[in-house]
Design a protein around this motif. Structure first.
Motif, PDB file in Angstrom:
ATOM      1  N   HIS A 102      89.795  -7.668  37.275  1.00  0.00           N
ATOM      2  CA  HIS A 102      89.580  -7.456  35.844  1.00  0.00           C
ATOM      3  C   HIS A 102      90.741  -6.659  35.244  1.00  0.00           C
ATOM      4  O   HIS A 102      91.312  -7.048  34.222  1.00  0.00           O
ATOM      5  CB  HIS A 102      88.250  -6.723  35.639  1.00  0.00           C
ATOM      6  CG  HIS A 102      88.033  -6.195  34.264  1.00  0.00           C
ATOM      7  ND1 HIS A 102      87.778  -7.004  33.176  1.00  0.00           N
ATOM      8  CD2 HIS A 102      88.031  -4.921  33.798  1.00  0.00           C
ATOM      9  CE1 HIS A 102      87.626  -6.244  32.098  1.00  0.00           C
ATOM     10  NE2 HIS A 102      87.778  -4.978  32.453  1.00  0.00           N
ATOM     11  N   HIS A 158      86.367 -13.856  33.975  1.00  0.00           N
ATOM     12  CA  HIS A 158      85.062 -14.344  33.537  1.00  0.00           C
ATOM     13  C   HIS A 158      84.228 -14.656  34.777  1.00  0.00           C
ATOM     14  O   HIS A 158      84.665 -15.414  35.637  1.00  0.00           O
ATOM     15  CB  HIS A 158      85.213 -15.614  32.687  1.00  0.00           C
ATOM     16  CG  HIS A 158      86.005 -15.403  31.448  1.00  0.00           C
ATOM     17  ND1 HIS A 158      85.425 -15.141  30.235  1.00  0.00           N
ATOM     18  CD2 HIS A 158      87.351 -15.411  31.244  1.00  0.00           C
ATOM     19  CE1 HIS A 158      86.366 -14.990  29.325  1.00  0.00           C
ATOM     20  NE2 HIS A 158      87.538 -15.154  29.914  1.00  0.00           N
ATOM     21  N   ARG A 187      74.400  -4.716  37.323  1.00  0.00           N
ATOM     22  CA  ARG A 187      73.525  -3.979  36.413  1.00  0.00           C
ATOM     23  C   ARG A 187      73.343  -2.525  36.863  1.00  0.00           C
ATOM     24  O   ARG A 187      73.507  -1.606  36.083  1.00  0.00           O
ATOM     25  CB  ARG A 187      72.179  -4.698  36.302  1.00  0.00           C
ATOM     26  CG  ARG A 187      71.352  -4.330  35.120  1.00  0.00           C
ATOM     27  CD  ARG A 187      70.119  -5.223  34.922  1.00  0.00           C
ATOM     28  NE  ARG A 187      69.414  -5.589  36.148  1.00  0.00           N
ATOM     29  CZ  ARG A 187      69.513  -6.781  36.755  1.00  0.00           C
ATOM     30  NH1 ARG A 187      70.270  -7.732  36.268  1.00  0.00           N
ATOM     31  NH2 ARG A 187      68.827  -7.029  37.863  1.00  0.00           N
ATOM     32  N   GLU A 227      76.233  -0.327  36.433  1.00  0.00           N
ATOM     33  CA  GLU A 227      76.612  -0.248  35.019  1.00  0.00           C
ATOM     34  C   GLU A 227      77.992  -0.835  34.739  1.00  0.00           C
ATOM     35  O   GLU A 227      78.690  -0.412  33.826  1.00  0.00           O
ATOM     36  CB  GLU A 227      76.500   1.192  34.513  1.00  0.00           C
ATOM     37  CG  GLU A 227      75.085   1.723  34.611  1.00  0.00           C
ATOM     38  CD  GLU A 227      74.933   3.140  34.092  1.00  0.00           C
ATOM     39  OE1 GLU A 227      75.929   3.762  33.670  1.00  0.00           O
ATOM     40  OE2 GLU A 227      73.785   3.634  34.111  1.00  0.00           O
ATOM     41  N   GLU A 234      78.253  -4.264  34.424  1.00  0.00           N
ATOM     42  CA  GLU A 234      77.963  -5.528  33.745  1.00  0.00           C
ATOM     43  C   GLU A 234      78.569  -5.584  32.343  1.00  0.00           C
ATOM     44  O   GLU A 234      79.132  -6.594  31.942  1.00  0.00           O
ATOM     45  CB  GLU A 234      76.449  -5.721  33.681  1.00  0.00           C
ATOM     46  CG  GLU A 234      76.002  -7.023  33.097  1.00  0.00           C
ATOM     47  CD  GLU A 234      74.492  -7.130  33.106  1.00  0.00           C
ATOM     48  OE1 GLU A 234      73.999  -8.211  33.429  1.00  0.00           O
ATOM     49  OE2 GLU A 234      73.810  -6.133  32.787  1.00  0.00           O
ATOM     50  N   GLY A 235      78.478  -4.490  31.597  1.00  0.00           N
ATOM     51  CA  GLY A 235      78.999  -4.468  30.232  1.00  0.00           C
ATOM     52  C   GLY A 235      80.513  -4.469  30.135  1.00  0.00           C
ATOM     53  O   GLY A 235      81.070  -4.796  29.098  1.00  0.00           O
ATOM     54  N   MET A 236      81.188  -4.118  31.220  1.00  0.00           N
ATOM     55  CA  MET A 236      82.656  -4.100  31.231  1.00  0.00           C
ATOM     56  C   MET A 236      83.246  -5.482  31.461  1.00  0.00           C
ATOM     57  O   MET A 236      84.378  -5.747  31.090  1.00  0.00           O
ATOM     58  CB  MET A 236      83.169  -3.186  32.348  1.00  0.00           C
ATOM     59  CG  MET A 236      82.912  -1.729  32.157  1.00  0.00           C
ATOM     60  SD  MET A 236      83.451  -0.775  33.613  1.00  0.00           S
ATOM     61  CE  MET A 236      85.119  -1.367  33.856  1.00  0.00           C
ATOM     62  N   ASN A 241      83.159  -9.851  31.596  1.00  0.00           N
ATOM     63  CA  ASN A 241      82.713 -11.035  30.863  1.00  0.00           C
ATOM     64  C   ASN A 241      81.792 -11.830  31.787  1.00  0.00           C
ATOM     65  O   ASN A 241      82.267 -12.528  32.676  1.00  0.00           O
ATOM     66  CB  ASN A 241      83.907 -11.907  30.461  1.00  0.00           C
ATOM     67  CG  ASN A 241      84.857 -11.179  29.566  1.00  0.00           C
ATOM     68  OD1 ASN A 241      84.477 -10.703  28.515  1.00  0.00           O
ATOM     69  ND2 ASN A 241      86.110 -11.065  29.990  1.00  0.00           N
ATOM     70  N   HIS A 258      78.884 -14.700  32.184  1.00  0.00           N
ATOM     71  CA  HIS A 258      78.346 -15.888  31.517  1.00  0.00           C
ATOM     72  C   HIS A 258      77.242 -16.493  32.370  1.00  0.00           C
ATOM     73  O   HIS A 258      77.326 -16.488  33.594  1.00  0.00           O
ATOM     74  CB  HIS A 258      79.451 -16.928  31.311  1.00  0.00           C
ATOM     75  CG  HIS A 258      80.648 -16.392  30.591  1.00  0.00           C
ATOM     76  ND1 HIS A 258      80.744 -16.368  29.218  1.00  0.00           N
ATOM     77  CD2 HIS A 258      81.786 -15.822  31.064  1.00  0.00           C
ATOM     78  CE1 HIS A 258      81.904 -15.836  28.870  1.00  0.00           C
ATOM     79  NE2 HIS A 258      82.551 -15.499  29.971  1.00  0.00           N
TER      80      HIS A 258
END
Length: 126
Positions: free
Chosen positions: A67, A78, A91, A94, A96-98, A100, A102
């Motif tokens: 990333h 992605h 999750r 933490e 997951e929010g950083m 992409n 799909h």
């Protein structure tokens, strides 16, 4: 001996890598090596993880390093089609929010292709 299998496809500005197997301490380096050998500099990377039922923190390390490397190159990583175990790892850490993330491979490829498309010089034409 644990192993991973890979396949890849190159699209304009995007490399799609399908991964199958468990990514843990003994196999994470294989994923890292494959990404480094397969991807073109500046490409957006789509990882199809639909065949990865389990991954450990060592896999997370590879994902985060990838990333950061893609961001430095002006691209993005992605992740697509995460099974419940890997999704839970992202999750609870933490992360997951950083990244992409799909639901499907097609969504990830569309997003990567859209991001890889050069924008017109001077902005949109009206």
């Amino acid at each position: 001996m644990p192993s991973l299998t890979f396949s890849s496809q190159h699209l304009p500005g995007v490399t799609v890598i399908a991964v199958a197997g468990t990514i843990d301490t003994t196999t994470a380096h294989l994923l890292d090596d494959y990404i480094r050998r397969t991807c073109h500099h500046g490409d957006h990377i789509v990882l199809d993880l639909s065949e990865v039922p389990y991954m450990r923190g060592s896999a997370l390390h590879v994902l985060l390093q990838t990333h950061l490397a893609t961001q430095r190159d002006g691209a993005a990583l992605h992740l697509a089609s995460l099974q419940p175990g890997p999704a839970r790892l992202l999750r609870v850490t933490e992360v997951e929010g950083m990244l992409n993330v799909h639901q499907g491979v097609e969504q990830a490829i569309r997003a990567a292709l859209q991001a890889a498309r050069p924008s017109p010089v001077g902005g949109p034409v009206s």
